[in-house]
Design a protein around this motif. Structure first.
Motif, PDB file in Angstrom:
ATOM      1  N   VAL A  69     -44.226  45.550 -82.426  1.00  0.00           N
ATOM      2  CA  VAL A  69     -44.506  46.942 -82.807  1.00  0.00           C
ATOM      3  C   VAL A  69     -45.210  46.972 -84.147  1.00  0.00           C
ATOM      4  O   VAL A  69     -45.043  46.080 -84.983  1.00  0.00           O
ATOM      5  N   ARG A  70     -46.006  48.043 -84.353  1.00  0.00           N
ATOM      6  CA  ARG A  70     -46.827  48.115 -85.559  1.00  0.00           C
ATOM      7  C   ARG A  70     -46.788  49.507 -86.201  1.00  0.00           C
ATOM      8  O   ARG A  70     -47.753  49.932 -86.819  1.00  0.00           O
ATOM      9  N   HIS A  71     -45.674  50.203 -86.019  1.00  0.00           N
ATOM     10  CA  HIS A  71     -45.500  51.517 -86.628  1.00  0.00           C
ATOM     11  C   HIS A  71     -44.136  51.547 -87.303  1.00  0.00           C
ATOM     12  O   HIS A  71     -43.145  51.064 -86.750  1.00  0.00           O
ATOM     13  N   SER A  72     -44.086  52.112 -88.488  1.00  0.00           N
ATOM     14  CA  SER A  72     -42.861  52.052 -89.293  1.00  0.00           C
ATOM     15  C   SER A  72     -41.685  52.787 -88.659  1.00  0.00           C
ATOM     16  O   SER A  72     -40.531  52.527 -89.001  1.00  0.00           O
ATOM     17  N   SER A  73     -41.950  53.693 -87.711  1.00  0.00           N
ATOM     18  CA  SER A  73     -40.856  54.453 -87.100  1.00  0.00           C
ATOM     19  C   SER A  73     -39.934  53.580 -86.248  1.00  0.00           C
ATOM     20  O   SER A  73     -38.832  54.000 -85.889  1.00  0.00           O
ATOM     21  N   TYR A  74     -40.377  52.360 -85.930  1.00  0.00           N
ATOM     22  CA  TYR A  74     -39.523  51.450 -85.159  1.00  0.00           C
ATOM     23  C   TYR A  74     -38.486  50.757 -86.039  1.00  0.00           C
ATOM     24  O   TYR A  74     -37.602  50.068 -85.519  1.00  0.00           O
ATOM     25  N   GLU A  75     -38.585  50.928 -87.331  1.00  0.00           N
ATOM     26  CA  GLU A  75     -37.634  50.291 -88.244  1.00  0.00           C
ATOM     27  C   GLU A  75     -36.337  51.099 -88.268  1.00  0.00           C
ATOM     28  O   GLU A  75     -36.016  51.779 -89.229  1.00  0.00           O
ATOM     29  N   SER A  76     -35.605  51.015 -87.162  1.00  0.00           N
ATOM     30  CA  SER A  76     -34.361  51.773 -87.033  1.00  0.00           C
ATOM     31  C   SER A  76     -33.348  50.948 -86.257  1.00  0.00           C
ATOM     32  O   SER A  76     -33.706  50.144 -85.387  1.00  0.00           O
ATOM     33  N   LYS A  77     -32.083  51.185 -86.561  1.00  0.00           N
ATOM     34  CA  LYS A  77     -31.012  50.501 -85.840  1.00  0.00           C
ATOM     35  C   LYS A  77     -31.027  50.888 -84.363  1.00  0.00           C
ATOM     36  O   LYS A  77     -30.677  50.090 -83.499  1.00  0.00           O
ATOM     37  N   GLU A  78     -31.457  52.115 -84.077  1.00  0.00           N
ATOM     38  CA  GLU A  78     -31.487  52.582 -82.689  1.00  0.00           C
ATOM     39  C   GLU A  78     -32.456  51.750 -81.857  1.00  0.00           C
ATOM     40  O   GLU A  78     -32.132  51.350 -80.726  1.00  0.00           O
ATOM     41  N   PHE A  79     -33.647  51.510 -82.383  1.00  0.00           N
ATOM     42  CA  PHE A  79     -34.627  50.734 -81.628  1.00  0.00           C
ATOM     43  C   PHE A  79     -34.160  49.298 -81.447  1.00  0.00           C
ATOM     44  O   PHE A  79     -34.300  48.717 -80.360  1.00  0.00           O
ATOM     45  N   ILE A  80     -33.614  48.711 -82.496  1.00  0.00           N
ATOM     46  CA  ILE A  80     -33.115  47.341 -82.392  1.00  0.00           C
ATOM     47  C   ILE A  80     -32.016  47.256 -81.346  1.00  0.00           C
ATOM     48  O   ILE A  80     -31.984  46.331 -80.523  1.00  0.00           O
ATOM     49  N   ALA A  81     -31.121  48.243 -81.338  1.00  0.00           N
ATOM     50  CA  ALA A  81     -30.056  48.274 -80.331  1.00  0.00           C
ATOM     51  C   ALA A  81     -30.627  48.449 -78.927  1.00  0.00           C
ATOM     52  O   ALA A  81     -30.116  47.867 -77.954  1.00  0.00           O
TER      53      ALA A  81
END
Length: 279
Positions: free
Chosen positions: A173-185
């Motif tokens: 991914v290349r957008h800062s909005s993916y920097e979340s615990k939700e996406f990692i989970a």
């Protein structure tokens, strides 16, 4: 017969056909058709990136299989039509076309599929979850998906599963909005490897292992696609890779800093640090 020994580390390059590499990495006089054969004896994996730009043909995948040693593995980059143009939505037919395009000819050399998202595509949980849920998890499932191809693949589709093996997926991914615990989970829930991408600080870099394997893309230490990795940097990455592997997870690492012909040399230097022997 040449064969790569078993290894938990797959170190290679993203693509192999680059004009500036000739007479620098590839020996003078080496025919272009022999470049894959040459590189695949020095590195135990290569990331196929031509599949990102256009649908390839079964004859190409078969040729690449034939030119590489036993024990070699290809990662395959999913098509940008799915990731950049359709943005993961309404992708049943393009996904079928991709899996029908001949990738199944790689047989037991078929490694992970890489899905690289564009920088302008922000995080949407429903969109990601629906896409992750649609991905085939074995080559037999991929062959079933391939049967849904559209008319453009008529007469050039490969729908036969030569060997049924697990099919892994990784997402970059290349957008800062993916920097979340939700996406990692979410990646963990769907068993998708979240790519650790070194992009000289341009895009987010993750160190979370979210699947039963890890996937690393090294695009350049200081300048994207251009700068190389010195000894200290390679030592640093070797330590990180060994740490990821301690849990028993295989690690796939690809260098994409190809502009100044650093990628293949950096890949070989890292492979030596990880004690990968040649084919």
């Amino acid at each position: 017969m040449e064969r790569w020994p078993e290894s938990s580390y797959r170190v290679g390059i993203s693509g192999w056909r680059y004009a500036p590499w000739r007479k620098v990495y590839y020996p003078e006089g080496l025919p272009q058709r022999a470049e894959l054969e040459y590189a695949s004896r020095r590195l135990n994996s290569i990331e196929l990136n031509g599949s990102f730009y256009s649908l390839q043909r079964p004859s190409s995948y078969q040729r690449w299989y034939d030119q590489t040693p036993d024990g070699f593995v290809f990662s395959v980059k999913g098509p940008r039509f799915v990731t950049h143009m359709k943005k993961l939505v309404d992708v049943a037919a393009p996904m079928a076309n991709f899996f029908a395009s001949g990738v199944l000819a790689l047989g037991n050399k078929f490694g992970p599929v890489l899905w690289q998202l564009p920088p302008n595509l922000g995080y949407n949980a429903d969109r990601c979850a629906a896409f992750f849920a649609s991905l085939p998890r074995t080559t037999a499932e991929a062959a079933e998906v391939a049967k849904g191809h559209d008319e453009r693949m008529e007469g050039r589709a490969l729908l036969e599963c030569l060997v049924d093996i697990p099919l892994r997926h990784a997402i970059e991914v290349r957008h800062s909005s993916y920097e979340s615990k939700e996406f990692i989970a979410l990646c963990r829930e769907y068993d998708i490897a979240l790519v650790c991408a070194d992009t000289a600080g341009k895009w987010p870099m993750f160190g979370d292992v979210t699947s039963d394997f890890a996937y690393v893309r090294l695009h350049g230490a200081e300048e994207l696609y251009v700068s190389g990795y010195d000894d200290d940097a390679l030592d640093h990455w070797a330590r990180k890779i060994r740490a990821w592997h301690r849990g028993g997870k295989p690690v796939y690492i690809y260098f994409d800093n190809d502009v100044k012909v650093r990628a293949p040399f950096d890949a070989e230097a890292l492979a030596r640090r990880l004690k990968i022997t040649s084919a």
